[in-house]
Design a protein around this motif. Structure first.
Motif, PDB file in Angstrom:
ATOM      1  N   UNK A 116       0.849  -1.192   0.000  1.00 52.84           N
ATOM      2  CA  UNK A 116       0.000   0.000   0.000  1.00 52.84           C
ATOM      3  C   UNK A 116       0.884   1.241   0.000  1.00 52.84           C
ATOM      4  N   UNK A 117       0.669   2.105  -0.969  1.00 51.66           N
ATOM      5  CA  UNK A 117       1.406   3.374  -0.980  1.00 51.66           C
ATOM      6  C   UNK A 117       0.869   4.263   0.138  1.00 51.66           C
ATOM      7  N   UNK A 118       1.707   5.168   0.616  1.00 50.11           N
ATOM      8  CA  UNK A 118       1.269   6.087   1.692  1.00 50.11           C
ATOM      9  C   UNK A 118       0.188   7.022   1.133  1.00 50.11           C
ATOM     10  N   UNK A 119      -0.631   7.626   2.019  1.00 49.87           N
ATOM     11  CA  UNK A 119      -1.659   8.549   1.531  1.00 49.87           C
ATOM     12  C   UNK A 119      -1.066   9.680   0.673  1.00 49.87           C
ATOM     13  N   UNK A 120       0.102  10.217   1.126  1.00 49.07           N
ATOM     14  CA  UNK A 120       0.683  11.333   0.365  1.00 49.07           C
ATOM     15  C   UNK A 120       1.130  10.888  -1.025  1.00 49.07           C
ATOM     16  N   UNK A 121       1.842   9.755  -1.076  1.00 52.03           N
ATOM     17  CA  UNK A 121       2.311   9.260  -2.380  1.00 52.03           C
ATOM     18  C   UNK A 121       1.105   8.930  -3.271  1.00 52.03           C
ATOM     19  N   UNK A 122       0.084   8.318  -2.666  1.00 47.66           N
ATOM     20  CA  UNK A 122      -1.102   7.933  -3.454  1.00 47.66           C
ATOM     21  C   UNK A 122      -1.772   9.178  -4.025  1.00 47.66           C
ATOM     22  N   UNK A 123      -1.888  10.221  -3.200  1.00 47.75           N
ATOM     23  CA  UNK A 123      -2.535  11.467  -3.658  1.00 47.75           C
ATOM     24  C   UNK A 123      -1.751  12.051  -4.829  1.00 47.75           C
ATOM     25  N   UNK A 124      -0.411  12.051  -4.697  1.00 46.14           N
ATOM     26  CA  UNK A 124       0.418  12.665  -5.746  1.00 46.14           C
ATOM     27  C   UNK A 124       0.416  11.865  -7.048  1.00 46.14           C
ATOM     28  N   UNK A 125       0.185  10.555  -6.967  1.00 47.49           N
ATOM     29  CA  UNK A 125       0.304   9.714  -8.171  1.00 47.49           C
ATOM     30  C   UNK A 125      -0.999   9.055  -8.582  1.00 47.49           C
ATOM     31  N   UNK A 126      -2.112   9.539  -8.005  1.00 41.49           N
ATOM     32  CA  UNK A 126      -3.406   8.868  -8.221  1.00 41.49           C
ATOM     33  C   UNK A 126      -3.782   8.789  -9.692  1.00 41.49           C
ATOM     34  N   UNK A 127      -3.507   9.851 -10.439  1.00 43.03           N
ATOM     35  CA  UNK A 127      -3.893   9.865 -11.852  1.00 43.03           C
ATOM     36  C   UNK A 127      -2.708   9.511 -12.752  1.00 43.03           C
ATOM     37  N   UNK A 128      -1.597   9.082 -12.145  1.00 45.58           N
ATOM     38  CA  UNK A 128      -0.379   8.817 -12.930  1.00 45.58           C
ATOM     39  C   UNK A 128      -0.406   7.443 -13.595  1.00 45.58           C
ATOM     40  N   UNK A 129       0.758   7.081 -14.157  1.00 49.24           N
ATOM     41  CA  UNK A 129       0.923   5.808 -14.859  1.00 49.24           C
ATOM     42  C   UNK A 129       1.060   4.691 -13.798  1.00 49.24           C
ATOM     43  N   UNK A 130       0.065   3.824 -13.733  1.00 52.92           N
ATOM     44  CA  UNK A 130       0.037   2.812 -12.660  1.00 52.92           C
ATOM     45  C   UNK A 130       1.183   1.816 -12.790  1.00 52.92           C
ATOM     46  N   UNK A 131       1.618   1.566 -14.020  1.00 53.85           N
ATOM     47  CA  UNK A 131       2.720   0.635 -14.223  1.00 53.85           C
ATOM     48  C   UNK A 131       4.003   1.185 -13.582  1.00 53.85           C
ATOM     49  N   UNK A 132       4.212   2.480 -13.785  1.00 55.58           N
ATOM     50  CA  UNK A 132       5.424   3.116 -13.207  1.00 55.58           C
ATOM     51  C   UNK A 132       5.331   3.109 -11.677  1.00 55.58           C
ATOM     52  N   UNK A 133       4.124   3.339 -11.163  1.00 53.59           N
ATOM     53  CA  UNK A 133       3.911   3.323  -9.707  1.00 53.59           C
ATOM     54  C   UNK A 133       4.298   1.953  -9.167  1.00 53.59           C
ATOM     55  N   UNK A 134       3.815   0.897  -9.817  1.00 53.30           N
ATOM     56  CA  UNK A 134       4.102  -0.475  -9.376  1.00 53.30           C
ATOM     57  C   UNK A 134       5.596  -0.737  -9.372  1.00 53.30           C
ATOM     58  N   UNK A 135       6.273  -0.366 -10.469  1.00 50.43           N
ATOM     59  CA  UNK A 135       7.729  -0.610 -10.582  1.00 50.43           C
ATOM     60  C   UNK A 135       8.483   0.132  -9.479  1.00 50.43           C
ATOM     61  N   UNK A 136       8.085   1.385  -9.251  1.00 47.50           N
ATOM     62  CA  UNK A 136       8.785   2.222  -8.251  1.00 47.50           C
ATOM     63  C   UNK A 136       8.616   1.625  -6.837  1.00 47.50           C
TER      64      UNK A 136
END
Ligand SMILES: Cc1cc2nc3c(=O)[nH]c(=O)nc-3n(C[C@H](O)[C@H](O)[C@H](O)COP(=O)(O)OP(=O)(O)OC[C@H]3O[C@@H](n4cnc5c(N)ncnc54)[C@H](O)[C@@H]3O)c2cc1C
Length: 326
Positions: free
Chosen positions: A224-244
């Motif tokens: 689970x990403x932190x609330x802050x990280x999730x807020x900042x990347x909510x509309x971003x590329x989910x694949x990149x989020x997963x890799x990071x």
């Protein structure tokens, strides 16, 4: 026979439905999802499963303790000891968190795949319309969907709440959460008992689903990403989020161990600003109660309490009405 429509078959809706059914009410539960449980969710990937919503729950109130004990005896839930949080036991679904809502749903009339898009009514009762165009009617209405979605539903239905009710609804806020489920080709290195909570950084929680006791063909890890990280990347590329996020955890998950991963976007995860009461009785021409984890204690146990208290209110109201007519 008294009747009620409940929108949302998460824990709050299921609990209200069980309690009303126990008092011989005719209850119809409507949920837009393919199954029941809402945020108590277990996802199937190939031959494995992973909890990607709620991870565990507490049972501090006597009513929920009794419910959990019954589910423990039925083999639906089990205790999961997590060191370092507090001395209250934590529970998980024996075959994943979705085991809990599935168990509660057994005897209920539930229509899944039914997104409610309009509600209306008068002093005799309410009518709801779903996206597919089906109409359901009953005397009472309970809505258990997250508050921001309630606001959209009421606006689309041209229902204006009184100022205090609207203020109460506006005060409820949820954290977003980006959840990654990674399937591994070897055991993870996450130490027993299989869950770690982080106070800082982009990750708030990781869990090894096999160590939690979900019998799987291979290991799955939930991040689970932190609330802050999730807020900042909510509309971003989910694949990149997963890799990071997976790369951040190389200590516990070696890169070569990851077979595949999925990312789920929870716009509403934990409710961090709640209405203090377990439900809101709206001043509308028809009887409408709003509940769920945005009301009262929050979390899984709060959703249970909210559902229970709404049902108890309606049952009590029916009894009071009967007495006044005698
Ligand atoms: C990532 C994450 C981690 C969490 N971790 C924990 C934890 O560790 N411990 C804990 O106690 N809690 C945790 N929670 C919170 C917990 O899952 C919730 O508090 C609880 O499940 C809420 O239940 P509910 O019935 O109020 O709402 P929900 O479970 O959200 O149920 C609402 C239902 O309404 C349906 N719905 C929405 N709109 C419509 C519509 N228009 N028509 C029909 N149906 C509709 C949805 O499909 C859903 O099934 C977590 C949640 C998330 C997402």
């Amino acid at each position: 026979m008294s009747s009620c429509i409940i929108i949302g078959a998460g824990l709050a809706g299921l609990t209200a439905a069980c309690e009303l059914t126990r008092h011989q009410w005719q209850v119809t539960l409507l949920d837009k999802g393919r199954g029941v449980g809402g945020r108590m969710a277990t996802r199937r990937i190939h031959n494995t499963r992973a909890d990607h919503g709620a991870q565990y729950f507490s049972a501090r109130t006597p009513e929920f303790q009794a419910q959990v004990q019954a589910m423990q005896e039925a083999g639906v839930v089990k205790e999961w000891y997590l060191p370092g949080i507090d001395h209250h036991p934590r529970y998980v679904g024996s075959s994943g968190m979705s085991a809990v809502p599935k168990y509660m749903a057994q005897e209920l009339d539930i229509r899944t795949g039914e997104k409610v898009v309009h509600v209306a009514g008068d002093t005799t009762g309410c009518t709801v319309r779903t996206e597919a165009g089906t109409i359901y009617s009953a005397e009472k209405l309970i809505i258990t969907i997250p508050a921001p979605q309630v606001k959209v539903l009421l606006a689309d239905s041209s229902i204006q709440l009184l100022a205090p009710d609207q203020l109460a609804l506006d005060s409820i806020a949820y954290q977003p959460c980006l959840a990654v489920i990674a399937e591994l080709n070897q055991p993870s290195r996450i130490p027993a008992p299989g869950g770690i909570r982080y106070e800082e950084g982009p990750i708030s929680w990781i869990a090894d689903n096999q160590q939690k006791g979900i019998i799987n063909d291979s290991t799955t890890v939930t991040i689970h990403a932190s609330p802050q990280y999730s807020r900042e990347h909510l509309e971003g590329d989910l694949n990149k989020v997963g890799e990071k996020l997976i790369a951040e955890l190389h200590e516990w998950i070696p890169a070569e161990a990851v077979e595949s991963f999925q990312v789920h976007r929870w716009r509403y995860s934990l409710c961090d600003q709640r209405h203090p009461e377990p439900y809101l009785r709206c001043d509308t021409p028809f009887s409408m109660l709003l509940g769920g984890d945005g009301f009262g204690m929050g979390n899984v146990e709060g959703a249970y309490q909210s559902g229970l208290q709404m049902a108890r209110y309606l049952v009590g109201e029916g009894k009071r009405k009967k007495l006044s007519m005698e």
